[in-house]
Design an enzyme around this catalytic site. Structure first.
Site, PDB file in Angstrom:
ATOM      1  N   GLY A 498       0.997  -1.325   0.334  1.00 14.97           N
ATOM      2  CA  GLY A 498      -0.099  -0.353   0.379  1.00 14.97           C
ATOM      3  C   GLY A 498       0.875   1.554  -0.472  1.00 14.97           C
ATOM      4  N   GLY A 500       2.546   2.359  -2.386  1.00  9.76           N
ATOM      5  CA  GLY A 500       3.325   2.589  -3.427  1.00  9.76           C
ATOM      6  C   GLY A 500       4.700   2.103  -4.231  1.00  9.76           C
ATOM      7  CB  SER A 539      11.216   2.634   6.022  1.00  7.59           C
ATOM      8  OG  SER A 539      10.325   2.504   7.050  1.00  7.59           O
ATOM      9  CB  ALA A 727      15.684   6.414  -2.371  1.00  4.01           C
ATOM     10  CD  GLU A 732       8.845   0.242   9.881  1.00  5.64           C
ATOM     11  OE1 GLU A 732       9.624   0.303   8.672  1.00  5.64           O
ATOM     12  OE2 GLU A 732       9.072  -0.321  10.398  1.00  5.64           O
TER      13      GLU A 732
END
Lengths: 775, 161
Positions: A498, A500, A539, A727, A732
């Site tokens: 969810g 993406g 994350s 990135a 989180e």
């Protein structure tokens, strides 16, 4: 396709350079797709009802499973009589611990062994037996006819009393989960003696339950000795390995399909007993079995964020230098080792520069359902203590709380061996940018000037954070197939929970190949058709998978350019890709459409394989953040309205501005839940049972409870070392400082320091009335 | 248990199905008729994931007996998009980033549709009230409210793809 038919982000733009094979990939200097607020690649499916979630799986001939669960927090199963259940109409299989093949070992963590149907049930909701029947009602009716003789035993469900002598034991030899975990650097006594101000305070965060919208469960189907499982999971490979291990099957015989998942937040990182039970029922009945838990069962048995009882003593000099932090936490991961105090002390160890730090973490067994990782495990709890303490210290030394934090920005990770540097440390920028965007000084001034009149009090508060992980890393293997018509297939093992993930990965491919996202088909989260991936959590999914996608895309480009070089009779190094054509940089008249490349036409497909490379040596990659909020407190009712939030997050490069904002706003909302509405209520005196095991009694934030004014300010530092995309993780860190920021704002409004979650009208009106009496 | 014949209209199609008197509308729509866009989140009327429209009103299909739908018109999420073209509310959810895991989305969109059909220009508060019965654990609601707000007549929409 004409260039003008392309989406705006691709028009007339050359794709990034293609490095020669074997050359290292460096983060993009410039991007045209990455960072854009593009809507989700699978948005149509998700809004139209076309997305098939695991719980939507309907197979011909499918049976429905149900599990009988122990109603007591601590009981021995003396006997189980299933004879009546077996005779009921529609019942096709009944299994218990004594069914041949069902007497299986189950481990929660290494070294802690129990059974799939353990004769000693150590928490309410432990599995006792299971049924498969033609309809769900027949299955539930059958479960209710199973006659179990329990020997009900004394229980302890509150970690604060479970540690006392004489408390009922969860396991022999006692209720401590191993030795307390201790950490020390410098000497705290020395640090306190150097301080101008020393404060000490107890804090507590209540237990929070994940409750994702889609229920936990799966559909299991056997074809001979081949098992297929459709499971709502954050990681299909995690489910595959556990199921294979428990059932002693080769990995190749267990296929796990995830595709869509209706939320997990950490509670679906691992398979449940339900997964294995569904497989056993399906085997026994020789029919597919759908076993999704009821909502109540998920409250009991699918994990939680454990409660934390914390004590923090802190010393600071008048100039804002932190001199010492001494911290202890007692928590419980439930009846089995499940990280009851895991990472609660990490922020105390590592968020701020402090030479003298001592922490102790004591994990206690209780007769409650085992914890599971919950969005930033441990961190919001530690933040609740540390960030309220920083606020109190700042007040004592008459310093702005932002300023106090800026005084103590760490240059490296103090808590890790060798004190490695961070690839980037955006904490300072988060504090400064966040304060500026929020209008922090002006807002504080307004509160100061608003005076004491009226019963609606305004307050502002802030808190900062880091997240211990978020750099990702190997392994990840991605396969990209470029078809002869120029469209592509992106094949990855990772789930999109969810956040993406699919969209971001398609954007990486789009960036590298100049390909419209609509022409990319994504195949993911299926052990039968995709490559091994670690579960989506921590994350780390974007920083893990995106570099591998980029590597795979570059691999495709290298092959494509080599083929085009043959067609154009030039060197591949001379070629660039632009607008669907391959062009010689030196002579733009020398060009060929991708779809005309002879090699591609002949082969029909180009396959690129990409791997996630290693992380930088002697460096650590962590995301940072700072959040600011404004509240209105009704001092007559104790109601708190969160008016606005500003989140300045350093998660490296923004891959997609829209999904980025989604994470920030969703994380803040979950933090509002921890701060204000959510807590597990156990009847610790009479029955030991969970009282609020439904969404009527366990309060999630609704549309009425959250501010519509949430501003996300990405602090986009260039991270050239973390990985080839720059990135870092985001999902989180965005929920870590929220609760503490709200508590600080409530203090700012009322002068009342709420040290126990949740800040709800019940607690706050009590504190307000006590404050009135005390004057 | 003896089944009874239920006649209703689902997404503009007349449907007759034999159901048990105790069956919920959710079970019949999902399990009997295959409208899997109707999601099951709790089956106790708390979360709103199973929201469908019954004669234009949003109902929790888990707490509605199937036989209560006799003679009525039901709209599920499958009834909104047509010919691959999303309904404007669905498109607004896509454009404004109001979708994450997507599990609450069908119910959320149908609650929004019921509101906008009845009141095309709702206030912010009316929108929040109308959606307060639909839980979302991912988005934090802000983008959902933004999407619904964008459908008010005076509003302009953000530039998108």
């Amino acid at each position: 396709m004409k260039a003008s038919d392309k989406p705006y982000y691709l028009r007339g733009i050359p794709v990034p350079e293609t490095p020669a094979p074997g050359k290292e990939l460096h983060p993009w200097k410039e991007t045209h797709v990455i960072g854009k607020p593009l809507s989700r690649a699978d948005a149509y499916q998700r809004v139209s009802g076309a997305a098939i979630f695991p719980s939507d799986t309907l197979l011909p001939d499918m049976l429905y499973g149900a599990i009988l669960r122990c109603p007591y927090p601590n009981a021995l199963v003396k006997s189980v009589d299933v004879s009546q259940a077996e005779r009921l109409s529609g019942v096709r299989a009944v299994i218990t611990g004594s069914t041949p093949g069902a007497d299986l070992k189950w481990t929660y963590l290494q070294g802690s062994s129990t059974k799939l149907f353990d004769p000693h049930c150590r928490f309410e909701g432990e599995t006792v037996a299971a049924v498969a029947a033609e309809t769900p009602y027949q299955a539930w009716d059958a479960v209710q006819t199973i006659s179990v003789q329990y020997q009900v035993l004394p229980y302890t469900v509150d970690e604060r009393s479970a540690i006392e002598p004489g408390a009922p034991k969860v396991h022999q030899p006692g209720n401590r989960v191993g030795q307390p975990e201790k950490y020390q650097r410098g000497g705290v006594e020395k640090g306190f003696s150097e301080a101008d101000v020393v404060l000490e305070q107890d804090y507590r965060t209540e237990c929070e339950l994940h409750t994702p919208l889609e229920l936990h469960g799966c559909v299991a189907k056997w074809d001979g000795d081949q098992l297929t499982i459709w499971e709502s999971t954050q990681g299909v490979y995690g489910v595959q390995s556990k199921v294979a291990q428990v059932l002693a099957l080769p990995l190749s015989k267990v296929r796990v399909v995830g595709h869509y998942i209706g939320g997990g937040f950490g509670s679906k990182l691992q398979p449940g007993k339900y997964t294995v039970i569904a497989a056993l029922l399906a085997k026994a009945a020789a029919r597919p079995v759908k076993l999704f838990l009821s909502r109540e069962e998920t409250f009991l048995s699918c994990g939680n964020r454990p409660p934390s009882n914390m004590r923090l003593k802190a010393g600071v000099k008048k100039d804002g230098t932190l001199t010492a932090l001494q911290f202890s936490v007692t928590g419980t991961g439930g009846a089995y080792p499940a990280g009851g105090v895991s990472l609660v002390d990490w922020l105390i160890r590592d968020l701020y520069t402090c030479p003298n730090v001592q922490t102790e973490a004591i994990d206690i067994f209780t007769h409650t359902g085992p914890a599971r990782p919950f969005r930033a495990p441990g961190h919001p709890q530690g933040s609740w203590a540390l960030e309220q303490m920083l606020d109190a210290l700042a007040e004592k030394i008459s310093m702005d709380p932002v300023e106090l934090r800026l005084k103590n920005i760490p240059a490296f990770s103090q808590a890790r061996d060798g004190n490695p540097k961070y690839t980037t440390t955006g904490l300072r920028e988060c504090l400064e940018t966040g304060a500026k965007t929020f209008g922090w000084r002006e807002a504080l001034q307004r509160v100061r000037e608003s005076g004491r009149a009226g019963h609606i009090k305004r307050g502002v508060g802030m808190a900062a954070c880091l997240w211990v992980a978020g750099g990702g890393g190997p392994p990840s293997t991605i396969i990209i197939k470029l078809f002869s018509d120029g469209s592509a297939n992106l094949n990855m093992g990772a789930s999109d929970i969810g956040t993406g993930t699919k969209t971001v990965m398609a954007m990486v491919l789009s960036e590298e190949l100049g390909l419209d996202i609509d022409r990319i088909q994504i195949e993911n989260a299926d052990t039968g058709t995709t490559q091994y991936a670690t579960p989506s959590g921590g994350s780390k999914t974007v920083p893990t998978e995106a570099p591998a996608v980029r590597a795979a895309a570059v691999h495709v480009k290298q092959q494509l350019l080599a083929m085009a070089a043959e067609d154009l009779k030039t060197q591949a190094a001379n070629l660039i890709i632009k607008d669907g054509e391959i062009v010689a940089a030196s002579d733009p008249s020398k060009k060929i459409k991708i779809t005309d490349v002879a090699g591609l036409k002949k082969r029909g497909v180009l396959v690129g394989v990409g791997y996630r490379g290693p992380n930088p040596k002697n460096k650590v990659t962590n995301p940072f953040g700072a959040q600011f909020c404004e509240v209105l407190v009704n001092t007559r009712t104790g109601e708190v309205e969160v008016v606005r939030f500003v989140a300045a997050q350093d998660s490296g490069r923004v891959m997609n501005r829209l999904t980025y904002e989604n994470q920030v706003i969703g994380g803040i909302t979950m933090g509002i839940g921890l701060a204000m509405t959510e807590f597990r209520v156990l009847d610790k005196n009479e029955t030991g049972k969970l009282c609020n095991k439904n969404w009527h009694d366990y309060k999630l934030p609704t549309a009425l409870d959250v501010p519509s004014d949430i501003v996300s300010v990405p602090v986009e530092l260039e991270d050239s070392e973390a990985n080839s995309t720059g990135a870092k993780g985001l999902g989180e860190p965005v929920t870590i400082p929220t609760a503490a920021a709200i508590a600080n704002a409530v203090y700012n409004a009322t002068g009342i320091r709420v040290t126990t979650t949740p800040i709800n009208p019940v607690q706050l009106s009590l504190l307000l009335s006590e404050a009135k009496i005390k004057g | 248990m003896k089944k009874q014949l239920l006649s209703m209209n689902v997404n503009d199609e007349t449907i007759e199905v034999a159901v048990e008197a105790s069956a919920s509308l959710l079970e019949v729509l999902r399990d009997e008729l295959g409208y899997i866009g109707v999601k099951e989140g709790c089956s106790e009327g708390a979360c709103g994931a199973c929201t469908v429209l019954m004669d234009g009103r949003p109902v929790r299909s888990c707490l509605t007996l199937a036989l209560e739908a006799e003679g009525s018109s039901i709209t599920t999420i499958e009834g909104l998009a047509s010919g691959g073209q999303l309904h404007p509310i669905q498109q607004a959810f896509v454009d404004r980033g109001a979708v994450q895991c997507g599990f609450c989305t069908p119910g959320m969109i149908l609650s929004a549709k019921a509101l906008l059909d009845h009141n095309p220009n709702p206030s912010d508060e009316e929108i929040k009230d109308a959606l307060a019965g639909n839980f979302c654990r991912c988005t934090g609601y802000a983008k959902i409210l933004d999407a619904v707000c964008s459908l008010r007549p005076a509003s302009s929409s953000k530039p998108g793809r």
